[in-house]
Design a protein around this motif. Structure first.
Motif, PDB file in Angstrom:
ATOM      1  N   ALA A 115       5.102  17.871 -14.344  1.00 14.82           N
ATOM      2  CA  ALA A 115       4.405  18.972 -13.674  1.00 14.82           C
ATOM      3  C   ALA A 115       5.247  19.583 -12.566  1.00 14.82           C
ATOM      4  N   PHE A 116       5.866  18.736 -11.741  1.00 20.15           N
ATOM      5  CA  PHE A 116       6.633  19.283 -10.626  1.00 20.15           C
ATOM      6  C   PHE A 116       8.039  19.706 -11.047  1.00 20.15           C
ATOM      7  N   SER A 117       8.500  19.257 -12.193  1.00 18.42           N
ATOM      8  CA  SER A 117       9.721  19.831 -12.757  1.00 18.42           C
ATOM      9  C   SER A 117       9.447  21.259 -13.237  1.00 18.42           C
ATOM     10  N   LEU A 118       8.263  21.480 -13.805  1.00 16.43           N
ATOM     11  CA  LEU A 118       7.857  22.840 -14.169  1.00 16.43           C
ATOM     12  C   LEU A 118       7.791  23.728 -12.921  1.00 16.43           C
ATOM     13  N   PHE A 119       7.210  23.178 -11.857  1.00 18.53           N
ATOM     14  CA  PHE A 119       7.113  23.920 -10.600  1.00 18.53           C
ATOM     15  C   PHE A 119       8.512  24.222 -10.050  1.00 18.53           C
ATOM     16  N   GLY A 120       9.402  23.239 -10.123  1.00 20.65           N
ATOM     17  CA  GLY A 120      10.768  23.449  -9.675  1.00 20.65           C
ATOM     18  C   GLY A 120      11.490  24.494 -10.504  1.00 20.65           C
ATOM     19  N   PHE A 121      11.224  24.523 -11.797  1.00 19.21           N
ATOM     20  CA  PHE A 121      11.836  25.515 -12.688  1.00 19.21           C
ATOM     21  C   PHE A 121      11.405  26.918 -12.270  1.00 19.21           C
ATOM     22  N   PHE A 172       0.820  -1.215   0.000  1.00 16.94           N
ATOM     23  CA  PHE A 172       0.000   0.000   0.000  1.00 16.94           C
ATOM     24  C   PHE A 172       0.853   1.264   0.000  1.00 16.94           C
ATOM     25  N   ILE A 173       1.977   1.241   0.701  1.00 13.97           N
ATOM     26  CA  ILE A 173       2.785   2.457   0.841  1.00 13.97           C
ATOM     27  C   ILE A 173       3.719   2.705  -0.332  1.00 13.97           C
ATOM     28  N   VAL A 174       3.844   1.748  -1.244  1.00 19.31           N
ATOM     29  CA  VAL A 174       4.782   1.913  -2.365  1.00 19.31           C
ATOM     30  C   VAL A 174       4.450   3.139  -3.214  1.00 19.31           C
ATOM     31  N   PRO A 175       3.186   3.340  -3.667  1.00 20.30           N
ATOM     32  CA  PRO A 175       2.898   4.541  -4.466  1.00 20.30           C
ATOM     33  C   PRO A 175       3.204   5.832  -3.713  1.00 20.30           C
ATOM     34  N   GLY A 176       2.863   5.887  -2.419  1.00 24.46           N
ATOM     35  CA  GLY A 176       3.151   7.088  -1.642  1.00 24.46           C
ATOM     36  C   GLY A 176       4.635   7.332  -1.482  1.00 24.46           C
ATOM     37  N   LEU A 177       5.391   6.266  -1.281  1.00 26.06           N
ATOM     38  CA  LEU A 177       6.839   6.385  -1.161  1.00 26.06           C
ATOM     39  C   LEU A 177       7.448   6.878  -2.467  1.00 26.06           C
ATOM     40  N   MET A 178       6.981   6.348  -3.589  1.00 25.56           N
ATOM     41  CA  MET A 178       7.462   6.810  -4.885  1.00 25.56           C
ATOM     42  C   MET A 178       7.101   8.271  -5.103  1.00 25.56           C
ATOM     43  N   MET A 179       5.863   8.637  -4.756  1.00 23.20           N
ATOM     44  CA  MET A 179       5.419  10.010  -4.962  1.00 23.20           C
ATOM     45  C   MET A 179       6.230  10.987  -4.127  1.00 23.20           C
ATOM     46  N   LEU A 180       6.532  10.616  -2.887  1.00 23.82           N
ATOM     47  CA  LEU A 180       7.328  11.481  -2.018  1.00 23.82           C
ATOM     48  C   LEU A 180       8.674  11.806  -2.656  1.00 23.82           C
ATOM     49  N   THR A 181       9.325  10.786  -3.206  1.00 22.67           N
ATOM     50  CA  THR A 181      10.642  10.991  -3.821  1.00 22.67           C
ATOM     51  C   THR A 181      10.531  11.725  -5.148  1.00 22.67           C
ATOM     52  N   ILE A 182       9.523  11.392  -5.946  1.00 17.92           N
ATOM     53  CA  ILE A 182       9.367  12.017  -7.256  1.00 17.92           C
ATOM     54  C   ILE A 182       9.128  13.520  -7.120  1.00 17.92           C
ATOM     55  N   LEU A 183       8.273  13.909  -6.186  1.00 15.56           N
ATOM     56  CA  LEU A 183       7.980  15.331  -6.008  1.00 15.56           C
ATOM     57  C   LEU A 183       9.233  16.104  -5.617  1.00 15.56           C
ATOM     58  N   PHE A 227      -6.788  17.729 -11.495  1.00 14.52           N
ATOM     59  CA  PHE A 227      -5.835  18.518 -10.715  1.00 14.52           C
ATOM     60  C   PHE A 227      -4.507  18.637 -11.452  1.00 14.52           C
ATOM     61  N   MET A 228      -4.003  17.518 -11.979  1.00 17.16           N
ATOM     62  CA  MET A 228      -2.713  17.546 -12.665  1.00 17.16           C
ATOM     63  C   MET A 228      -2.758  18.454 -13.875  1.00 17.16           C
ATOM     64  N   THR A 229      -3.851  18.386 -14.636  1.00 16.29           N
ATOM     65  CA  THR A 229      -3.992  19.236 -15.820  1.00 16.29           C
ATOM     66  C   THR A 229      -4.011  20.710 -15.430  1.00 16.29           C
ATOM     67  N   GLY A 230      -4.790  21.032 -14.398  1.00 14.19           N
ATOM     68  CA  GLY A 230      -4.866  22.416 -13.940  1.00 14.19           C
ATOM     69  C   GLY A 230      -3.548  22.919 -13.400  1.00 14.19           C
ATOM     70  N   PHE A 231      -2.841  22.073 -12.647  1.00 11.43           N
ATOM     71  CA  PHE A 231      -1.556  22.469 -12.069  1.00 11.43           C
ATOM     72  C   PHE A 231      -0.528  22.742 -13.163  1.00 11.43           C
ATOM     73  N   MET A 232      -0.482  21.880 -14.181  1.00  8.63           N
ATOM     74  CA  MET A 232       0.451  22.090 -15.286  1.00  8.63           C
ATOM     75  C   MET A 232       0.118  23.373 -16.036  1.00  8.63           C
ATOM     76  N   ALA A 233      -1.169  23.646 -16.235  1.00 10.61           N
ATOM     77  CA  ALA A 233      -1.578  24.857 -16.946  1.00 10.61           C
ATOM     78  C   ALA A 233      -1.152  26.102 -16.177  1.00 10.61           C
ATOM     79  N   ILE A 234      -1.311  26.085 -14.857  1.00  6.95           N
ATOM     80  CA  ILE A 234      -0.895  27.223 -14.032  1.00  6.95           C
ATOM     81  C   ILE A 234       0.612  27.433 -14.100  1.00  6.95           C
TER      82      ILE A 234
END
Length: 256
Positions: free
Chosen positions: A152-158, A61-72, A232-239
């Motif tokens: 999306a979060f690479s754009l945010f990081g940029f 169960f925690i694998v997706p959350g663990l991956m997401m934590l690192t990816i972000l 949410f992902m689409t809106g976040f990328m657009a912003i």
């Protein structure tokens, strides 16, 4: 009207990837060790008292959350330092004066940052298989969520890299905002476990939608609908794209 400068995009992309390859062992060792520690702490210690969650073994169960934590965190870090370092060394003007449009520069830097994040995410996924029996019900969607989140979060990081005036500012948002939101966004638990009004309050945490959609691609269960996650992902990328367009158009913290 000239075409897209593929040579310029490739030159920046290759340079960024070569910079990452110089620390490849560190890049690989860090997520592997961190993943192992998370499974020791959360999987063994907590998982022994919490066998299943949503019909899924807690370790899986925690694998997706663990991956997401690192990816972000990796997406933001890779992209922000990529554009901030030329500002810090004073070589950003060479990039701005090169025959390269803002779109092409963003594609090159964000593409390299997203590629590195996707690679680290896949390393974590492989590492997780040594600890738990993992089944991915929707592999196509899993790869899609992995790619979209990384971009999306690479754009945010940029954006953060352009905004930051110091290394302290560069680290403040990932460490004080993104990481806490991830831990509070259902990365290691389901928000259905929360009592009201905390469950409703959690729905205002954007990371909930990321983790939920990603977890659905693995186990077929999520805290919110897949449609909500994609919206949410689409809106976040657009912003993020709109902010970057404004930054390059006005020269915000790019030009004196």
């Amino acid at each position: 009207m000239r075409g897209i400068n593929l040579h310029g995009i490739w030159a920046i992309y290759r340079t960024e990837m070569q910079r990452a390859l110089r620390t490849v062992w560190q890049s690989i060792a860090t997520p592997v060790i961190t993943t192992a520690l998370y499974f020791v702490v959360f999987g063994a210690a907590i998982g022994s008292h919490m066998q299943q969650m949503g019909g899924v073994d807690y370790g899986a169960f925690i694998v997706p959350g663990l991956m997401m934590l690192t990816i972000l965190t990796q997406s933001i870090s890779n992209a922000s330092i990529a554009i901030y370092f030329p500002k810090f060394t004073g070589t950003l003007f060479e990039i701005l004066s090169a025959p390269l449009s803002a779109f092409e520069a963003v594609v090159a830097y964000v593409g390299a940052a997203a590629t590195k994040s996707i690679g680290i995410g896949l390393i974590i996924l492989v590492t997780a298989t040594f600890f738990v029996d993992l089944e991915i019900r929707h592999p196509f969607w899993m790869l899609g969520f992995l790619a979209i989140t990384s971009v999306a979060f690479s754009l945010f990081g940029f954006i953060i890299g352009i905004w930051a005036k110091s290394f302290e500012q560069l680290a403040i948002i990932p460490s004080l905002v993104v990481t806490p939101l991830t831990f509070l966004g259902g990365a290691f638990y389901s928000i259905d476990m929360l009592a009201q009004p905390w469950r409703t309050i959690s729905l205002f945490n954007p990371v909930v939608y990321l983790v939920s959609g990603f977890r659905w691609s693995f186990h077929g269960v999520g805290d919110v609908s897949v449609a909500a996650s994609l919206a949410f992902m689409t809106g976040f990328m657009a912003i993020c794209l709109a902010i970057l367009w404004w930054m390059f158009r006005t020269g915000y913290r790019l030009k004196p």
